[in-house]
Each structure stands twice: as structure tokens, then as C-alpha cells.
Design a protein around this motif. Sequence first.
Motif, PDB file in Angstrom:
ATOM      1  N   ALA A 213       6.210   5.209  36.841  1.00 30.87           N
ATOM      2  CA  ALA A 213       7.671   5.284  36.885  1.00 30.87           C
ATOM      3  C   ALA A 213       8.219   6.484  36.126  1.00 30.87           C
ATOM      4  O   ALA A 213       9.296   6.987  36.451  1.00 30.87           O
ATOM      5  CB  ALA A 213       8.278   3.992  36.332  1.00 30.87           C
ATOM      6  N   LYS A 214       7.508   6.952  35.114  1.00 32.55           N
ATOM      7  CA  LYS A 214       7.999   8.099  34.335  1.00 32.55           C
ATOM      8  C   LYS A 214       7.569   9.445  34.900  1.00 32.55           C
ATOM      9  O   LYS A 214       7.945  10.487  34.349  1.00 32.55           O
ATOM     10  CB  LYS A 214       7.537   7.978  32.875  1.00 32.55           C
ATOM     11  N   ALA A 215       6.839   9.459  35.993  1.00 30.75           N
ATOM     12  CA  ALA A 215       6.353  10.732  36.541  1.00 30.75           C
ATOM     13  C   ALA A 215       7.507  11.666  36.877  1.00 30.75           C
ATOM     14  O   ALA A 215       7.495  12.858  36.540  1.00 30.75           O
ATOM     15  CB  ALA A 215       5.489  10.476  37.775  1.00 30.75           C
ATOM     16  N   GLY A 216       8.521  11.142  37.558  1.00 27.46           N
ATOM     17  CA  GLY A 216       9.669  11.968  37.910  1.00 27.46           C
ATOM     18  C   GLY A 216      10.443  12.430  36.694  1.00 27.46           C
ATOM     19  O   GLY A 216      10.986  13.545  36.661  1.00 27.46           O
ATOM     20  N   LEU A 217      10.505  11.595  35.653  1.00 31.01           N
ATOM     21  CA  LEU A 217      11.184  11.960  34.413  1.00 31.01           C
ATOM     22  C   LEU A 217      10.514  13.165  33.766  1.00 31.01           C
ATOM     23  O   LEU A 217      11.187  14.103  33.313  1.00 31.01           O
ATOM     24  CB  LEU A 217      11.187  10.764  33.470  1.00 31.01           C
ATOM     25  N   TYR A 218       9.189  13.155  33.702  1.00 31.56           N
ATOM     26  CA  TYR A 218       8.474  14.289  33.114  1.00 31.56           C
ATOM     27  C   TYR A 218       8.794  15.576  33.875  1.00 31.56           C
ATOM     28  O   TYR A 218       8.969  16.647  33.275  1.00 31.56           O
ATOM     29  CB  TYR A 218       6.964  14.034  33.145  1.00 31.56           C
ATOM     30  N   TRP A 219       8.844  15.473  35.209  1.00 31.66           N
ATOM     31  CA  TRP A 219       9.191  16.650  36.012  1.00 31.66           C
ATOM     32  C   TRP A 219      10.632  17.074  35.764  1.00 31.66           C
ATOM     33  O   TRP A 219      10.940  18.257  35.586  1.00 31.66           O
ATOM     34  CB  TRP A 219       8.986  16.349  37.504  1.00 31.66           C
TER      35      TRP A 219
END
Length: 275
Positions: A213-219
Motif C-alpha cells: 500500500a505504501k509503494a505509491g507513497l514512496y514514489w
Amino acid sequence: MPQLANPTLNQSLIHAAANELAQRRATGNAGERLAPALRPHNVAQAFAIQQAVAHLYQKANNPIAGWKCLLPSADKIVVAPIYQQDVYRHPSNCPLYPSAAGSARVEPELAFEIAEDLPPNSQAYSQAQIDSALGHTHLALELINSRYQNPSEANYFDALADGLVNQGLWLGPCIDTDNLEAEKIDTHQFELSVKVENGEHRQILATHPNGLAKAGLYWLVNFLSAQGIGLKRGQYVITGSYAGVLELPLAQRCQFQYGSLGGFEVEFVDKSSSR
């Protein structure tokens, strides 16, 4: 991601497009696609219009209070601001502009709180640095609405300029991390239950489109940093729907259960009736 190229669209046209989309967002009134001269034709133009809308809202005391995102594909980015006056912090009623069919359109998501500023940085932020800047994780609903009367006729650039059909964010309760292993916050899958007061019941195997779920946040943090935009303490980031768009009735209590992550009740009300 490197800084976006110059949008090569006259600034007066960017502002004209932004003015039109900002007015539609404020009133909940959809319209035709923008005039040909105002429509964006690439990512840089669409993002420039989107950010010009944000500038207008900032001047009207309605700043960016959050972002929606998803990991980008080869030719598309998913990024759009969410505005302060459109964020609802766990009220029993959730105001929104209904669809043409008179229903509430929402997406079940997790919302990550930014607890420490992440200003633009010449070096990319690491995942550990981003994690250390996060606060609570909330159960959340993205509120969906297009400012185009016929969204299927609008292309990706039109949608990106308009904020990718976001009309707001409903923040539910925090996930109780004391009773869950940390990795379960980012689980890619859970049983989503939606019970409506009228007897309707949906059971969905909810799956995050990016897995983590945090993958997009890191990007997102590093994409915005490259554009000279930081994330601020108190903002929230949503990173993709676990079940696509759900069409739900107005004026009916809806009970959501996000597997072992928690649950909440909310009733959707027509925002236009209070204008």
C-alpha cells in the motif's frame, strides 16, 4: 523521477483551463470537455493545469491537504491533490456530490498521515526516511466525481488536469497498530464487507493494485520533490483503491469492515443540497 518538461502551453491558457475546472469543482457542476485550445496534450500540460487549480484554491484559503497516487505506468502518472475543505475527519455523515444516477461513488483506501514535513530535496528520499516521517494510518474512502459530463469522452490528460476524478477524502478511524503486526498495515489483500441499511450486503476480496500500500507513497514523495513540491505535516496520502469504485445509496447507513484492520459506519449525503 526527473522534473517534468516545460508544458509549452501559454500561461494564459493554463490559467483559463484552471479557472474553469476550479469553478466546476467548487459548484459540483460538470461540463463538456474544455475548449480545444485549453485541453492538455501531454503530462506536463495536464500537471501544470492541475497545479494552477491548486494555486487558485490556495489563494481562496483552501490549500492542499492531501494527495492521491498510484505507482506510474510507462506512459501515465497517477497524482492529484486533495483540498482542505474536501477532507472529512470521521464524521457520521459524509457530504459529496452524487453521480448522475444519484449515488455515492467511493473507493476504499488506506490514508497515510504525514507527521513530519518532507520538503523538496536534491537527493531522493529513502523508504526509511519516508517511513520515519509518517504518523497514523487511517481507514479511508476516496470520494469520486468527474467535472466532465461525459467522463468516457475525456482522455487521460483531461482527467489528470481535473484531478483524476477525486472530489474529496473521508478519513475513518486509525488502524490499531498495537493489536496488529506492522506488516499487516500494508497487506495487499483483505476481506472487505459493506452492509447497507436497506439490506444490501457486499463481500469483496479487496486487493491493493500495487501490492504494497505504501509503494505509491514512496514514489509520490520523490516525484513531487523533483517538481519542487513538498509534503507537509498534517497532510494525508491515499495510494489506490482496494476494490475499484463502489456505487452506494445516499441517506442510508453503510457499515464498512476492512478485514482485521477495522471498520466504521457512515451515511452519504448530497453536498449540493447545502449550497
